[in-house]
Design a protein around this motif. Sequence first.
Motif, PDB file in Angstrom:
ATOM      1  N   LEU A  49       0.833  -1.216   0.000  1.00 17.41           N
ATOM      2  CA  LEU A  49       0.000   0.000   0.000  1.00 17.41           C
ATOM      3  C   LEU A  49       0.860   1.255   0.000  1.00 17.41           C
ATOM      4  CD1 LEU A  49      -2.633  -1.134   2.645  1.00 17.41           C
ATOM      5  CD2 LEU A  49      -2.737  -1.382   0.163  1.00 17.41           C
ATOM      6  N   TRP A  50       0.320   2.298  -0.589  1.00 11.69           N
ATOM      7  CA  TRP A  50       1.005   3.592  -0.610  1.00 11.69           C
ATOM      8  C   TRP A  50       0.308   4.523   0.379  1.00 11.69           C
ATOM      9  CZ3 TRP A  50      -0.692   8.567  -1.690  1.00 11.69           C
ATOM     10  CH2 TRP A  50       0.303   9.532  -1.907  1.00 11.69           C
ATOM     11  N   LEU A  51       1.127   5.269   1.142  1.00 11.57           N
ATOM     12  CA  LEU A  51       0.579   6.267   2.061  1.00 11.57           C
ATOM     13  C   LEU A  51       1.312   7.574   1.826  1.00 11.57           C
ATOM     14  CD1 LEU A  51      -1.185   6.981   4.571  1.00 11.57           C
ATOM     15  CD2 LEU A  51       0.724   6.208   5.999  1.00 11.57           C
ATOM     16  N   SER A  52       0.573   8.648   1.632  1.00 11.57           N
ATOM     17  CA  SER A  52       1.197   9.942   1.367  1.00 11.57           C
ATOM     18  C   SER A  52       2.047  10.387   2.559  1.00 11.57           C
ATOM     19  CB  SER A  52       0.109  10.989   1.104  1.00 11.57           C
ATOM     20  OG  SER A  52       0.688  12.272   1.051  1.00 11.57           O
ATOM     21  N   LYS A  53       3.226  10.931   2.242  1.00  7.72           N
ATOM     22  CA  LYS A  53       4.072  11.480   3.314  1.00  7.72           C
ATOM     23  C   LYS A  53       3.412  12.707   3.942  1.00  7.72           C
ATOM     24  CE  LYS A  53       8.490   9.832   1.524  1.00  7.72           C
ATOM     25  NZ  LYS A  53       8.137   9.302   0.192  1.00  7.72           N
ATOM     26  N   GLU A  54       2.489  13.319   3.197  1.00  9.01           N
ATOM     27  CA  GLU A  54       1.794  14.513   3.709  1.00  9.01           C
ATOM     28  C   GLU A  54       0.407  14.186   4.263  1.00  9.01           C
ATOM     29  OE1 GLU A  54       3.380  17.396   3.631  1.00  9.01           O
ATOM     30  OE2 GLU A  54       5.052  16.692   2.403  1.00  9.01           O
ATOM     31  N   ALA A  55       0.097  12.902   4.391  1.00 11.51           N
ATOM     32  CA  ALA A  55      -1.245  12.522   4.882  1.00 11.51           C
ATOM     33  C   ALA A  55      -1.512  13.200   6.226  1.00 11.51           C
ATOM     34  CB  ALA A  55      -1.321  11.005   5.040  1.00 11.51           C
ATOM     35  N   MET A  56      -2.754  13.651   6.410  1.00  5.09           N
ATOM     36  CA  MET A  56      -3.084  14.339   7.671  1.00  5.09           C
ATOM     37  C   MET A  56      -3.597  13.307   8.665  1.00  5.09           C
ATOM     38  SD  MET A  56      -4.838  17.837   6.463  1.00  5.09           S
ATOM     39  CE  MET A  56      -5.027  17.949   4.704  1.00  5.09           C
ATOM     40  N   LEU A  57      -2.805  13.084   9.698  1.00  3.89           N
ATOM     41  CA  LEU A  57      -3.206  12.099  10.705  1.00  3.89           C
ATOM     42  C   LEU A  57      -3.726  12.850  11.930  1.00  3.89           C
ATOM     43  CD1 LEU A  57      -0.243   9.565  10.291  1.00  3.89           C
ATOM     44  CD2 LEU A  57      -2.526   9.463   9.271  1.00  3.89           C
ATOM     45  N   ASP A  58      -4.707  13.720  11.683  1.00  6.26           N
ATOM     46  CA  ASP A  58      -5.214  14.581  12.750  1.00  6.26           C
ATOM     47  C   ASP A  58      -6.599  14.163  13.237  1.00  6.26           C
ATOM     48  OD1 ASP A  58      -6.706  15.223  10.568  1.00  6.26           O
ATOM     49  OD2 ASP A  58      -6.233  17.353  10.542  1.00  6.26           O
ATOM     50  N   PRO A 234      -3.818  11.129  -9.775  1.00  3.32           N
ATOM     51  CA  PRO A 234      -4.026  12.577  -9.953  1.00  3.32           C
ATOM     52  C   PRO A 234      -2.994  13.239 -10.865  1.00  3.32           C
ATOM     53  CG  PRO A 234      -3.058  12.128  -7.796  1.00  3.32           C
ATOM     54  CD  PRO A 234      -3.326  10.794  -8.435  1.00  3.32           C
ATOM     55  N   TRP A 235      -1.878  12.572 -11.116  1.00  6.19           N
ATOM     56  CA  TRP A 235      -0.759  13.097 -11.924  1.00  6.19           C
ATOM     57  C   TRP A 235      -0.180  14.382 -11.320  1.00  6.19           C
ATOM     58  CZ3 TRP A 235       0.654   9.129 -14.589  1.00  6.19           C
ATOM     59  CH2 TRP A 235       1.750   9.250 -15.468  1.00  6.19           C
ATOM     60  N   ALA A 236       0.697  15.066 -12.072  1.00  2.03           N
ATOM     61  CA  ALA A 236       1.557  16.105 -11.471  1.00  2.03           C
ATOM     62  C   ALA A 236       0.805  17.348 -10.987  1.00  2.03           C
ATOM     63  CB  ALA A 236       2.649  16.492 -12.457  1.00  2.03           C
ATOM     64  N   ASP A 237       0.017  17.980 -11.852  1.00  6.50           N
ATOM     65  CA  ASP A 237      -0.586  19.260 -11.477  1.00  6.50           C
ATOM     66  C   ASP A 237      -1.538  19.107 -10.297  1.00  6.50           C
ATOM     67  OD1 ASP A 237       0.850  20.437 -13.410  1.00  6.50           O
ATOM     68  OD2 ASP A 237      -0.810  20.649 -14.854  1.00  6.50           O
ATOM     69  N   LYS A 238      -2.376  18.071 -10.362  1.00  8.87           N
ATOM     70  CA  LYS A 238      -3.345  17.884  -9.285  1.00  8.87           C
ATOM     71  C   LYS A 238      -2.628  17.554  -7.969  1.00  8.87           C
ATOM     72  CE  LYS A 238      -7.928  16.440  -8.437  1.00  8.87           C
ATOM     73  NZ  LYS A 238      -9.036  15.596  -8.816  1.00  8.87           N
ATOM     74  N   SER A 239      -1.563  16.752  -8.061  1.00 11.06           N
ATOM     75  CA  SER A 239      -0.818  16.431  -6.832  1.00 11.06           C
ATOM     76  C   SER A 239      -0.307  17.708  -6.184  1.00 11.06           C
ATOM     77  CB  SER A 239       0.387  15.524  -7.128  1.00 11.06           C
ATOM     78  OG  SER A 239      -0.044  14.272  -7.549  1.00 11.06           O
ATOM     79  N   LYS A 240       0.208  18.626  -7.030  1.00  9.75           N
ATOM     80  CA  LYS A 240       0.729  19.892  -6.492  1.00  9.75           C
ATOM     81  C   LYS A 240      -0.361  20.674  -5.793  1.00  9.75           C
ATOM     82  CE  LYS A 240       4.628  20.510  -9.518  1.00  9.75           C
ATOM     83  NZ  LYS A 240       4.826  20.634 -10.939  1.00  9.75           N
ATOM     84  N   ASP A 244      -2.459  17.369   0.961  1.00 13.60           N
ATOM     85  CA  ASP A 244      -2.033  16.157   1.664  1.00 13.60           C
ATOM     86  C   ASP A 244      -1.309  15.172   0.759  1.00 13.60           C
ATOM     87  OD1 ASP A 244      -4.221  15.462   0.162  1.00 13.60           O
ATOM     88  OD2 ASP A 244      -5.312  14.478   1.780  1.00 13.60           O
ATOM     89  N   MET A 245      -0.747  15.725  -0.343  1.00  8.04           N
ATOM     90  CA  MET A 245      -0.029  14.850  -1.268  1.00  8.04           C
ATOM     91  C   MET A 245       1.282  15.531  -1.636  1.00  8.04           C
ATOM     92  SD  MET A 245      -1.474  12.416  -3.783  1.00  8.04           S
ATOM     93  CE  MET A 245      -0.522  11.559  -5.020  1.00  8.04           C
ATOM     94  N   GLU A 246       2.404  14.811  -1.525  1.00  9.03           N
ATOM     95  CA  GLU A 246       3.661  15.414  -1.940  1.00  9.03           C
ATOM     96  C   GLU A 246       3.660  15.567  -3.464  1.00  9.03           C
ATOM     97  OE1 GLU A 246       3.234  12.457  -0.422  1.00  9.03           O
ATOM     98  OE2 GLU A 246       4.860  11.056  -0.865  1.00  9.03           O
ATOM     99  N   ASP A 247       4.386  16.565  -3.989  1.00  6.59           N
ATOM    100  CA  ASP A 247       4.321  16.899  -5.417  1.00  6.59           C
ATOM    101  C   ASP A 247       4.601  15.707  -6.324  1.00  6.59           C
ATOM    102  OD1 ASP A 247       3.773  19.384  -4.524  1.00  6.59           O
ATOM    103  OD2 ASP A 247       5.594  20.351  -5.304  1.00  6.59           O
ATOM    104  N   GLN A 248       5.570  14.883  -5.931  1.00 11.91           N
ATOM    105  CA  GLN A 248       5.974  13.756  -6.783  1.00 11.91           C
ATOM    106  C   GLN A 248       5.276  12.450  -6.373  1.00 11.91           C
ATOM    107  OE1 GLN A 248       8.233  14.256  -9.394  1.00 11.91           O
ATOM    108  NE2 GLN A 248       7.916  16.395  -8.813  1.00 11.91           N
ATOM    109  N   GLY A 249       4.368  12.556  -5.418  1.00 15.46           N
ATOM    110  CA  GLY A 249       3.745  11.349  -4.843  1.00 15.46           C
ATOM    111  C   GLY A 249       3.031  10.487  -5.866  1.00 15.46           C
TER     112      GLY A 249
END
Length: 279
Positions: A49-58, A234-240, A244-249
């Motif tokens: 599984l993939w988990l975003s490094k910017e995921a909000m665990l709040d 989401p590809w590049a632009d949407k990720s940016k 909660d998603m790193e640019d290259q995620g």
Amino acid sequence: MHLCKTASLLPQDDIEMLIIDNDHAHATISLFGGHVLSFIPKHDNVQRLWLSKEAMLDAQHPIRGGIPICWPWFGAHASESGLASHGYVRTQNWHVVDCADEPEQTVVRLKPSTTQGKGFEGETQLSLVLFIGRELRIQLVTENTGNEPLSYTSALHTYFNIDDINHCELTGLDGDYLDKLQDYQRISTPTPYTFNEETDRVHLVTPESLTIVSGNIKTHIQSNGHDSIVVWNPWADKSKSMQDMEDQGYKNMLCVETAVTQGQQVLPGQSHTLEQVIR
Ligand code: BG6
């Protein structure tokens, strides 16, 4: 309730994590959202599984990555605007109902604190049953406990970990898909199915078995109880644009979702199970 021997609870940030560590696998499940975040089978030690490094665990926002539970609707609500995308149980606290150590797996059953919410009239019991062993089997069981038939949509919105989206193939899908990025236009599934742009597709087919091949990672996906497979990146632009998603995620993930997008009816006293098996 007593946890079984292979399970433990660990607070992380604002969330209580359920850790399963048995002879066959290691898994982490966030009780916020009933959300599997990690599954690593021990025979190959590859994170599926993939988990975003910017995921909000709040414990407030939906978690970007893992296996979000979309229920009782998938995507935008069918008739009311302003309601949360993908329903309301992915932002609820869930609890462990039971847990069992078996020789080949650990079996855990979770329930959300409530199944009622604005935008859904049904009276239900909802359970998430996880079978964690060499493979991960995840079952979302919707039981109609009311006196009227109900209809729901849903998805096991799995973010798969991949080596490189530019060198990745999804096999097992054919026929047409509805392109959410082009007004639900009907388009024929490409062969080979590879990726080079933003992708948001509802495949109205129900293959039992799919495979994602990417570098050294080969992941098999089996689905049951679904009417669609949704494929999203989401590809590049949407990720940016996503907080909660790193640019290259986007390069290391592909969502292949076992979904009910057309409406599943459940009669009073009956239940429906949506299932995904990952290995
Ligand atoms: C997919 C949808 O299932 O989930 C996309 O088809 C959506 O349209 C994506 O953008 C992510 O949704 P969310 O609400 O988690 O950002």
